[in-house]
Write a protein that holds these residues in place. Structure first.
Motif, PDB file in Angstrom:
ATOM      1  N   LYS A   8      -2.414   6.351 -10.195  1.00  0.00           N
ATOM      2  CA  LYS A   8      -2.337   6.192  -8.801  1.00  0.00           C
ATOM      3  C   LYS A   8      -1.433   5.287  -8.249  1.00  0.00           C
ATOM      4  O   LYS A   8      -1.627   4.170  -8.347  1.00  0.00           O
ATOM      5  CB  LYS A   8      -3.871   6.375  -8.204  1.00  0.00           C
ATOM      6  CG  LYS A   8      -3.916   6.932  -6.789  1.00  0.00           C
ATOM      7  CD  LYS A   8      -5.201   7.061  -6.282  1.00  0.00           C
ATOM      8  CE  LYS A   8      -5.176   7.483  -4.860  1.00  0.00           C
ATOM      9  NZ  LYS A   8      -6.599   7.647  -4.229  1.00  0.00           N
ATOM     10  N   TRP A  11      -2.814   4.794  -1.485  1.00  0.00           N
ATOM     11  CA  TRP A  11      -4.171   5.159  -1.115  1.00  0.00           C
ATOM     12  C   TRP A  11      -4.178   5.274   0.520  1.00  0.00           C
ATOM     13  O   TRP A  11      -4.719   4.467   1.083  1.00  0.00           O
ATOM     14  CB  TRP A  11      -5.144   3.951  -1.652  1.00  0.00           C
ATOM     15  CG  TRP A  11      -5.301   4.012  -2.949  1.00  0.00           C
ATOM     16  CD1 TRP A  11      -6.387   4.394  -3.727  1.00  0.00           C
ATOM     17  CD2 TRP A  11      -4.726   3.473  -3.881  1.00  0.00           C
ATOM     18  NE1 TRP A  11      -6.415   4.398  -4.992  1.00  0.00           N
ATOM     19  CE2 TRP A  11      -4.945   3.405  -5.314  1.00  0.00           C
ATOM     20  CE3 TRP A  11      -3.466   2.677  -3.842  1.00  0.00           C
ATOM     21  CZ2 TRP A  11      -4.700   3.042  -6.534  1.00  0.00           C
ATOM     22  CZ3 TRP A  11      -2.804   2.301  -5.076  1.00  0.00           C
ATOM     23  CH2 TRP A  11      -3.348   2.439  -6.336  1.00  0.00           C
ATOM     24  N   THR A  25     -11.845  -0.227  -4.460  1.00  0.00           N
ATOM     25  CA  THR A  25     -11.443   1.360  -4.737  1.00  0.00           C
ATOM     26  C   THR A  25      -9.991   1.326  -5.626  1.00  0.00           C
ATOM     27  O   THR A  25     -10.108   2.011  -6.634  1.00  0.00           O
ATOM     28  CB  THR A  25     -11.589   1.954  -3.493  1.00  0.00           C
ATOM     29  OG1 THR A  25     -12.852   2.007  -2.838  1.00  0.00           O
ATOM     30  CG2 THR A  25     -11.245   3.348  -3.776  1.00  0.00           C
ATOM     31  N   ILE A  26      -9.252   0.699  -5.131  1.00  0.00           N
ATOM     32  CA  ILE A  26      -8.015   0.703  -5.766  1.00  0.00           C
ATOM     33  C   ILE A  26      -8.139   0.206  -7.166  1.00  0.00           C
ATOM     34  O   ILE A  26      -7.531   0.835  -7.981  1.00  0.00           O
ATOM     35  CB  ILE A  26      -7.083  -0.480  -4.814  1.00  0.00           C
ATOM     36  CG1 ILE A  26      -6.682   0.378  -3.530  1.00  0.00           C
ATOM     37  CG2 ILE A  26      -5.623  -0.840  -5.613  1.00  0.00           C
ATOM     38  CD1 ILE A  26      -6.033  -0.657  -2.694  1.00  0.00           C
ATOM     39  N   GLU A  29      -9.677   2.904  -9.209  1.00  0.00           N
ATOM     40  CA  GLU A  29      -8.932   4.128  -9.439  1.00  0.00           C
ATOM     41  C   GLU A  29      -7.629   3.713 -10.404  1.00  0.00           C
ATOM     42  O   GLU A  29      -6.942   4.784 -10.714  1.00  0.00           O
ATOM     43  CB  GLU A  29      -8.635   4.609  -8.061  1.00  0.00           C
ATOM     44  CG  GLU A  29      -9.920   5.363  -7.343  1.00  0.00           C
ATOM     45  CD  GLU A  29      -9.608   5.985  -6.227  1.00  0.00           C
ATOM     46  OE1 GLU A  29      -8.324   5.800  -5.766  1.00  0.00           O
ATOM     47  OE2 GLU A  29     -10.552   6.396  -5.422  1.00  0.00           O
ATOM     48  N   SER A  68      -0.320   0.488  -1.230  1.00  0.00           N
ATOM     49  CA  SER A  68       0.731   1.129  -2.163  1.00  0.00           C
ATOM     50  C   SER A  68       1.091   0.258  -3.278  1.00  0.00           C
ATOM     51  O   SER A  68       1.146  -1.230  -2.903  1.00  0.00           O
ATOM     52  CB  SER A  68       1.592   1.990  -1.677  1.00  0.00           C
ATOM     53  OG  SER A  68       2.570   1.448  -0.979  1.00  0.00           O
TER      54      SER A  68
END
Length: 70
Positions: A8, A11, A25-26, A29, A68
């Motif tokens: 990913k 976000w 979270t980053i 993920e 990002s």
């Protein structure tokens, strides 16, 4: 270094949430990146890296920009 980053890459759903929650979270993920919280007024290194995500926060600690890879 290649700019073809894996996993990913951004976000947008984290804008407005607490920076520490966003960073956790980053990293959950996309385990290939380190999320770095950037308080207001702090400067950053501008080189592009696939293993880094800047998390810009305001004075209340909430995310102000879409985090990002970069």
């Amino acid at each position: 270094m290649s700019t073809e980053c894996r996993g990913k890459r951004s976000w947008s759903e984290l804008v407005g949430v607490p920076g520490n929650v966003a960073a956790t979270t980053i990293e959950r993920e996309n385990r290939l990146v380190n999320a770095i919280i950037v308080p207001p007024g702090n400067s950053i290194i501008t080189d592009f890296r696939c293993d880094r995500v800047w998390v810009f926060v305001n004075g209340n600690g909430n995310v102000t920009r879409v985090p990002s890879i970069g």
